[in-house]
Design a protein around this motif. Sequence first.
Motif: not given
Length: 88
Positions: A30-37
């Motif tokens: 759900s946060t792939v567009h922000t680069g969160e990992r």
Amino acid sequence: MPVITLTTIINAPVERCFDISRDIDIHIASTVHTGERAIAGRTSGLIGLGESVTWRAKHFGIWQNLTSKITEFKFPEYFVDCLIIDHR
């Protein structure tokens, strides 16, 4: 003090909703567009009682490492996650 109440009706079993809310892989997707990992602790699958996850995420334009630990857990009713602050 003002109170804002938001109700979301989901056509799914409560157990499924509970598991989705603690699924690290779904959060990452759900946060792939922000680069969160997830970078430490449990980094995939369902997080549970006593486990923690450290996220690498950008908030307010600044990359941060944020660690969350599950301190209470009653399936499928609730879980409590607490932010762990590293004062190094």
